[in-house]
Motif scaffolding. Structure first.
Motif, PDB file in Angstrom:
ATOM      1  N   VAL A 255       0.868  -1.177   0.000  1.00 61.66           N
ATOM      2  CA  VAL A 255       0.000   0.000   0.000  1.00 61.66           C
ATOM      3  C   VAL A 255       0.902   1.223   0.000  1.00 61.66           C
ATOM      4  N   THR A 256       0.400   2.338  -0.510  1.00 62.21           N
ATOM      5  CA  THR A 256       1.203   3.554  -0.646  1.00 62.21           C
ATOM      6  C   THR A 256       0.470   4.731  -0.027  1.00 62.21           C
ATOM      7  N   CYS A 257       1.195   5.480   0.794  1.00 64.62           N
ATOM      8  CA  CYS A 257       0.696   6.723   1.381  1.00 64.62           C
ATOM      9  C   CYS A 257       1.259   7.894   0.583  1.00 64.62           C
ATOM     10  N   ILE A 258       0.400   8.842   0.199  1.00 61.69           N
ATOM     11  CA  ILE A 258       0.791   9.992  -0.612  1.00 61.69           C
ATOM     12  C   ILE A 258       0.468  11.267   0.170  1.00 61.69           C
ATOM     13  N   ILE A 259       1.508  12.072   0.442  1.00 58.09           N
ATOM     14  CA  ILE A 259       1.350  13.306   1.205  1.00 58.09           C
ATOM     15  C   ILE A 259       1.611  14.500   0.287  1.00 58.09           C
ATOM     16  N   SER A 260       0.657  15.411   0.241  1.00 54.87           N
ATOM     17  CA  SER A 260       0.789  16.631  -0.561  1.00 54.87           C
ATOM     18  C   SER A 260       0.673  17.842   0.368  1.00 54.87           C
ATOM     19  N   GLN A 261       1.518  18.872   0.104  1.00 53.65           N
ATOM     20  CA  GLN A 261       1.474  20.092   0.905  1.00 53.65           C
ATOM     21  C   GLN A 261       2.041  21.242   0.102  1.00 53.65           C
ATOM     22  N   ARG A 262       1.630  22.439   0.425  1.00 56.42           N
ATOM     23  CA  ARG A 262       1.955  23.624  -0.375  1.00 56.42           C
ATOM     24  C   ARG A 262       3.459  23.842  -0.510  1.00 56.42           C
ATOM     25  N   THR A 263       4.217  23.532   0.506  1.00 60.25           N
ATOM     26  CA  THR A 263       5.653  23.798   0.467  1.00 60.25           C
ATOM     27  C   THR A 263       6.447  22.747  -0.296  1.00 60.25           C
ATOM     28  N   GLN A 264       5.807  21.649  -0.688  1.00 57.55           N
ATOM     29  CA  GLN A 264       6.509  20.574  -1.385  1.00 57.55           C
ATOM     30  C   GLN A 264       6.424  20.773  -2.890  1.00 57.55           C
ATOM     31  N   ASP A 265       7.527  20.506  -3.575  1.00 53.99           N
ATOM     32  CA  ASP A 265       7.536  20.609  -5.033  1.00 53.99           C
ATOM     33  C   ASP A 265       6.629  19.568  -5.667  1.00 53.99           C
ATOM     34  N   LYS A 266       6.583  18.381  -5.088  1.00 49.99           N
ATOM     35  CA  LYS A 266       5.721  17.315  -5.588  1.00 49.99           C
ATOM     36  C   LYS A 266       5.290  16.443  -4.416  1.00 49.99           C
TER      37      LYS A 266
END
Length: 507
Positions: A225-236
């Motif tokens: 399984v894969t966890c994907i974290i997105s946030q404004r300060t991250q490039d991707k």
């Protein structure tokens, strides 16, 4: 809602005049504020520095008295953090920024400041305010947005295979102390569900936690399984692939018995195959009929029979243990007198391959034989090109051709086979008058009198010998120029270079 209110409560003329006046005042104030030039919004990170720029433009006759920087962390709170006066110089009142703020140039027209060692609590509104004469105070406001990169982490959760059918947490993912808050998504082929929560910190940061839940089975162990974290300060987005850890008791099977344990066979092997999480720790071989036979040797999960005899005509049991339980499997072996002859898969493969090659070669040979026979048949039937060069053609319609033509065509056709000589029917024949022999009496046909062609009359006489009826046939009568019948044809002797025309022939 404003539109609905306007429909039901139309504005009065007095209200309209008040709105127009307020709009004019706002325009005038905005025009005056435009002279204090600042950045609308600035982003910064903790422990770093930030520059807050301010400039007064189009001063004209306006006299600048003093400039101040005012910090508004929340609505209604205003703290002076820096002041500049052209006479008294710089001043930094006591504030949370003491020792961390300074002017870049220290002039009235450009009083930009720098704040170092930023904290998350430094976020808020920063107003550059001028005291002017005669217009009064003019200002511009910058919104400082403090960003915090999340501390991301993810890990699987060790669980046991479920027997209750209820989903449990098998993986978790966290984005801690971020601003703004991060978002977490899951990807997996096990059909789970997710549960996400967020908690705000005292400094304005947010911690987001997410859990992945399934009903675990032994088959799910090791799946990803894969966890994907997105946030404004991250490039991707940052991804965390994880393998599930599902614990379950061992499962056991015995392989290797082929129903061909004959007396005298050597090195017959049984293998105890076991899976489990955690991995099995012990493997034990036993015999249901009593003690282990002397011809049997145990090597970890393998049972080796050095020589098959009646003693191994029994039931072997393999028992496997791990931390969660014990599992067993058994196989009964039957000893036979003679060996069973069976074709192994390798022998069958070789035989099949050999047969395939032989059939392929036979197909090629058959195709070659058919091709050779077809060519021979075409040659016999005359379908191929001519083998002999054809003689020069005889000029059609000449009197010489009529003289040399056989009397009875039907008889010749029935009694003599067609010749393989080829004649061309087009083109003007070449007449060689010089080819005439001096001895005209001995020449039956050919030469110039025959247009350079073969002696057709001789062939006619030869054909006539085949059928006696030809001997009784007389040549057709000829006539001279005065229409008198003559018994002999005109002389074939013609002067060199002269042409001739045959007399009319009566049929």
């Amino acid at each position: 809602m404003a539109r609905e209110y306007a429909k039901h409560c139309p504005a009065s003329p007095m209200k309209n005049s008040l709105l127009v006046t307020a709009a004019i005042l706002l325009i005038i104030q905005a025009a005056s504020c435009q002279r204090v030039r600042v950045e609308t919004e600035v982003e910064a990170y903790p422990t770093e520095s930030v520059d807050l720029r301010c400039q007064f433009v189009d001063g004209g006759n306006t006299k600048l008295t003093q400039v101040s920087w005012i910090w508004e962390p929340t609505e209604g709170q205003r703290d002076n953090i820096a002041v500049f006066h052209p006479t008294y110089g710089e001043s930094f009142p006591e504030s949370p920024f003491s020792g961390r703020v300074r002017f870049i140039k220290g002039t009235l027209t450009s009083p930009s400041i720098t704040i170092t060692s930023l904290k998350m609590a430094d976020a808020g509104r920063y107003t550059c305010e001028y005291a002017t004469y005669p217009s009064g105070n003019e200002q511009g406001t910058t919104n400082l947005v403090m960003l915090a990169k999340p501390k991301n982490s993810a890990s699987p959760v060790v669980v046991q295979a479920s027997t209750s059918g209820k989903p449990v947490v098998v993986a978790q993912c966290e984005a801690a102390d971020s601003k703004p808050a991060a978002t977490i998504k899951w990807m997996g082929a096990v059909g789970g569900t997710e549960n996400t929560t967020s908690v705000k910190g005292p400094d304005g940061t947010v911690t987001v936690r997410s859990e992945y839940l399934i009903v675990p089975t032994p088959e799910d162990n090791g799946k990803e399984v894969t966890c994907i974290i997105s946030q404004r300060t991250q490039d991707k987005p940052q991804t965390f692939p994880m393998k599930l850890a599902v614990e379950y008791p061992p499962t056991v099977s015995i392989v290797g018995y082929d129903n061909n344990w004959y007396i005298g066979r050597t090195d017959a092997v049984l293998t105890c195959q076991a899976t489990g999480n955690p991995a099995p720790t012990t493997v034990t071989w036993t015999v249901m009929s009593g003690p282990m036979p002397d011809t049997v040797q145990i090597n970890a999960n393998k049972l080796i029979v050095r020589k098959v005899d009646e003693a191994v005509n029994t039931t072997f049991v393999c028992e496997v243990k791990n931390r969660l339980g014990v599992s067993k499997h058994q196989v009964t072996t039957a000893v036979i007198e003679q060996r069973k002859i069976t074709a192994g898969p390798s022998t069958a493969g070789i035989i099949g391959g050999t047969i395939g090659v032989v059939l392929f070669l036979l197909a090629i040979v058959s195709a070659v034989i058919i091709l050779v026979r077809k060519r021979k048949q075409n040659a016999v039937n005359g379908d191929g090109p001519p083998k002999h060069k054809p003689p020069p053609p005889v000029k059609a319609g000449s009197s010489t051709e009529m003289l040399n033509k056989p009397v009875t065509d039907s008889v010749l056709t029935e009694t003599q086979p067609f010749s393989n000589v080829y004649y061309e029917t087009s083109g003007e024949p070449v007449t060689d008058l010089d080819a005439c022999d001096d001895d005209d009496d001995n020449t039956v046909g050919g030469g110039a009198a025959n247009g350079g062609g073969p002696a057709v009359l001789e062939d006619s006489i030869q054909y006539a010998d085949v059928d006696d009826t030809l001997n009784d046939e007389a040549l057709p009568p000829y006539s001279d120029a005065d229409d008198h019948h003559v018994d002999q044809p005109p002389s074939a002797a013609v002067a060199r270079g002269e042409s001739f025309v045959s007399a009319a022939m009566y049929v």
